[in-house]
Design an enzyme around this catalytic site. Structure first.
Site, PDB file in Angstrom:
ATOM      1  N   SER A  81      -9.661   1.641   2.696  1.00 51.85           N
ATOM      2  CA  SER A  81      -8.826   2.402   1.809  1.00 51.85           C
ATOM      3  C   SER A  81      -7.740   1.578   1.102  1.00 51.85           C
ATOM      4  CB  SER A  81      -8.133   3.522   2.601  1.00 51.85           C
ATOM      5  OG  SER A  81      -7.309   2.971   3.609  1.00 51.85           O
ATOM      6  N   SER A 114      -9.759  -0.800   6.922  1.00 54.41           N
ATOM      7  CA  SER A 114      -9.199  -0.689   5.566  1.00 54.41           C
ATOM      8  C   SER A 114      -8.429  -1.891   5.053  1.00 54.41           C
ATOM      9  CB  SER A 114      -8.309   0.545   5.468  1.00 54.41           C
ATOM     10  OG  SER A 114      -9.130   1.672   5.331  1.00 54.41           O
ATOM     11  N   LYS A 116       0.861  -1.191   0.000  1.00 51.87           N
ATOM     12  CA  LYS A 116       0.000   0.000   0.000  1.00 51.87           C
ATOM     13  C   LYS A 116       0.894   1.236   0.000  1.00 51.87           C
ATOM     14  CE  LYS A 116      -3.915   1.943   2.597  1.00 51.87           C
ATOM     15  NZ  LYS A 116      -4.801   1.756   3.766  1.00 51.87           N
TER      16      LYS A 116
HETATM   17  N1  GLN Z   1     -13.286   3.773   6.153  1.00 51.21           N
HETATM   18  C1  GLN Z   1     -12.641   4.185   7.362  1.00 51.21           C
HETATM   19  C2  GLN Z   1     -12.317   5.658   7.302  1.00 51.21           C
HETATM   20  O1  GLN Z   1     -12.528   6.242   6.281  1.00 51.21           O
HETATM   21  C3  GLN Z   1     -11.424   3.364   7.627  1.00 51.21           C
HETATM   22  C4  GLN Z   1     -10.193   3.821   6.941  1.00 51.21           C
HETATM   23  C5  GLN Z   1      -8.985   3.011   7.300  1.00 51.21           C
HETATM   24  O2  GLN Z   1      -9.073   1.969   7.946  1.00 51.21           O
HETATM   25  N2  GLN Z   1      -7.840   3.500   6.902  1.00 51.21           N
HETATM   26  O3  GLN Z   1     -11.872   6.224   8.253  1.00 51.21           O
END
Ligand code: GLN
Length: 503
Positions: A153, A177, A78
């Protein structure tokens, strides 16, 4: 040699060690696969073709090393994990030209284990989002259906693994994410216990939540990756140190745990296992196809001898509010370092210092990131701190108490990973609050700091898209999740190659 990219990580390792093919063969196969699939899915921000070929050649020249668990294996990362000498963009305009001069601790460990990093993967800007639509580098498409989001994400990592561009990937999980994109793309994802994996060299989002973890096509593969990256690190202040645990941290031999479970019949792993079923998570508006696929799995667990026990998580109803208050607060402080002076994007022709700060941040950050910075700054401001941030922190503690109680009489908890399967592009984009509510089933585990393993349990009867189930365990007991995950994987229908990238 064609088709090598379809192997699992453990099969690839066996082939390399047995001299059936070389690391270069694997890298070339993955590169071809990436070139064939990227025009459709856009999972990668940077392809490290030359680097990967060179690394593979160097490894091959030395011959297979059996003591290096990932020797010769192509992986993706990532793009918030620093890889020395290559851009680490975080999916953001702000960091589009940022090249770190050091490796993240997890990258050092991957390199020491012999892994070959082949690409950096796409993500929501600064890891804020659940669709990978907010990347500055364009959205990633779901390999099962190109009109749908891959989740986020870590959507690029999940899509790259599901589409067989590499044998595994690392993502990060602040509020789901790793697990949610794994569910949407039909692969396995592990969010380790907070403190299990070092975050040194990983761009911070919500520091009391962030954990790096693996995505892979099988539980065994994810376990192999986790074993390499896990463990104490002095460079991460919250890294869990063995000497601080009087009875020692639970074992970290995840590969062995997975291999043992792999040799057993699922009923041998599941017999007598006390699986907590939290009503609040199962009654949270699941789509009929998710409910059906997940309940089918519960029935199979029961047939295999697991004991399903209803448990209560009474503070679950506050999860979304608490998460978005605290994660935004932490994001607003973490992102204060992006000021247009030190590194990253800088606005042109500033009038004065204040103008430089303001315009660099206004022009350099996307809409969702600016929204979170404003929200976070607000809940931390004097006068509102007590009403929002402190209150959220108190409820967070009560949520952990709920889990400790439930895990006091259950071995682990089980719930769907997301309330529905991957949705169409644009579905959540215009309504941020709606998008936040979609994280209902994942944020809880980050709030309480416990480990989770998500795996695919079939395709939804209506959408034909992958459905994910997650196990949530006791602190530092990833090994237990892995053993049960291997058994569950045997009981779940196999998904096969994602439709939109099948060859
Ligand atoms: N969807 C969640 C957010 O937008 C989780 C994001 C993540 O785990 N990086 O905060």
């Amino acid at each position: 040699m064609s088709g090598l990219y379809k192997l699992t990580l453990s099969q690839a390792r066996a082939g390399l060690q047995g001299g059936k093919f070389t690391s270069l063969d694997l890298v070339q196969s993955c590169l071809e696969r990436i070139k064939a699939t990227e025009p459709k899915i856009n999972a990668c921000i940077n392809l490290l073709e030359e680097h990967a070929l060179e690394t593979a050649k160097t490894l091959d020249a030395q011959g297979p090393k059996s003591d290096m668990p990932l020797w010769g294996i192509p992986l993706t990362l990532k793009d918030l994990i620093c890889l020395k000498g290559f851009p680490t963009t975080c999916g953001a305009k702000f960091l589009a030209d940022f090249t770190p001069f050091y490796d993240a601790e997890v990258v050092e460990r991957l390199k020491q284990a012999g892994a070959v990093i082949i690409a950096k993967t796409n993500m929501d800007e600064f890891a804020m989002g659940s669709t990978t639509e907010s990347s500055y580098f364009g959205r990633t498409a779901n390999p099962w259906n190109l009109g749908k989001v891959p989740g986020g994400s870590s959507g690029g990592s999940a899509a790259s693994v599901a589409a067989c561009q590499a044998f595994g990937s690392l993502g990060s999980d602040t509020g789901g994410s790793i697990r949610q994109p794994a569910a949407f793309c039909g692969c396995v994802g592990i969010k380790p216990t907070y403190g299990r994996v070092s975050r040194s060299g990983v761009v911070a989002f919500g520091s009391s939540f962030d954990q790096v973890g693996p995505l892979a096509r099988t539980v065994q593969d994810a376990a192999m990756l986790l074993e390499v990256i896990a463990g104490p690190d002095d460079k991460d202040a919250v890294s869990a140190r063995l000497d601080l645990f009087p009875q020692g941290l639970p074992a970290q031999n995840f590969t062995e745990a997975a291999a043992q479970a792999g040799q057993k019949d699922p009923s041998d792993s599941l017999k007598g296992l006390k699986l907590g079923v939290p009503k609040e998570l199962w009654d949270s508006g699941l789509s009929p196809e998710v409910e059906e696929a997940c309940r089918n799995m519960l029935a199979r667990f029961e047939e295999a001898g697991a004991v399903l026990t209803p448990v209560a998580l009474p503070h679950q109803k506050y999860a979304i509010a608490v998460y978005y208050i605290m994660a935004s607060a932490e994001a607003s402080t973490n992102l204060a370092r992006f000021d247009g002076v030190r590194y990253g994007f800088r606005a042109e022709h500033p009038q004065d210092l204040l103008d430089l700060y303001t315009r660099s941040r206004t022009e350099g950050f996307g809409e969702e990131v600016r929204r979170r910075i404003m929200l976070g700054t607000f809940v931390l401001s004097s006068g509102y701190y007590d009403a929002y941030y402190r209150k959220a922190a108190q409820i967070r503690r009560l949520m952990r108490d709920d889990f400790d109680r439930a895990l006091g009489h259950c071995d682990m908890l089980v719930a769907p990973t997301a309330t529905r399967t991957a949705w169409d592009f644009g579905f959540t984009e215009s309504d941020p609050l709606f998008a936040y509510k979609m994280d209902l089933l994942t944020v809880t585990l980050n709030l309480v700091g416990l480990p989770g393993l998500a795996l695919p349990v079939g395709l939804g009867a209506e959408s034909g898209m992958p459905v994910g189930l997650q196990f949530m365990g006791r602190p530092f007991d990833e090994a237990a999740l892995i053993k049960v995950g291997v058994a569950a994987e045997k009981l779940a229908p196999a998904l096969g190659m994602p439709r939109a990238v099948a060859d």
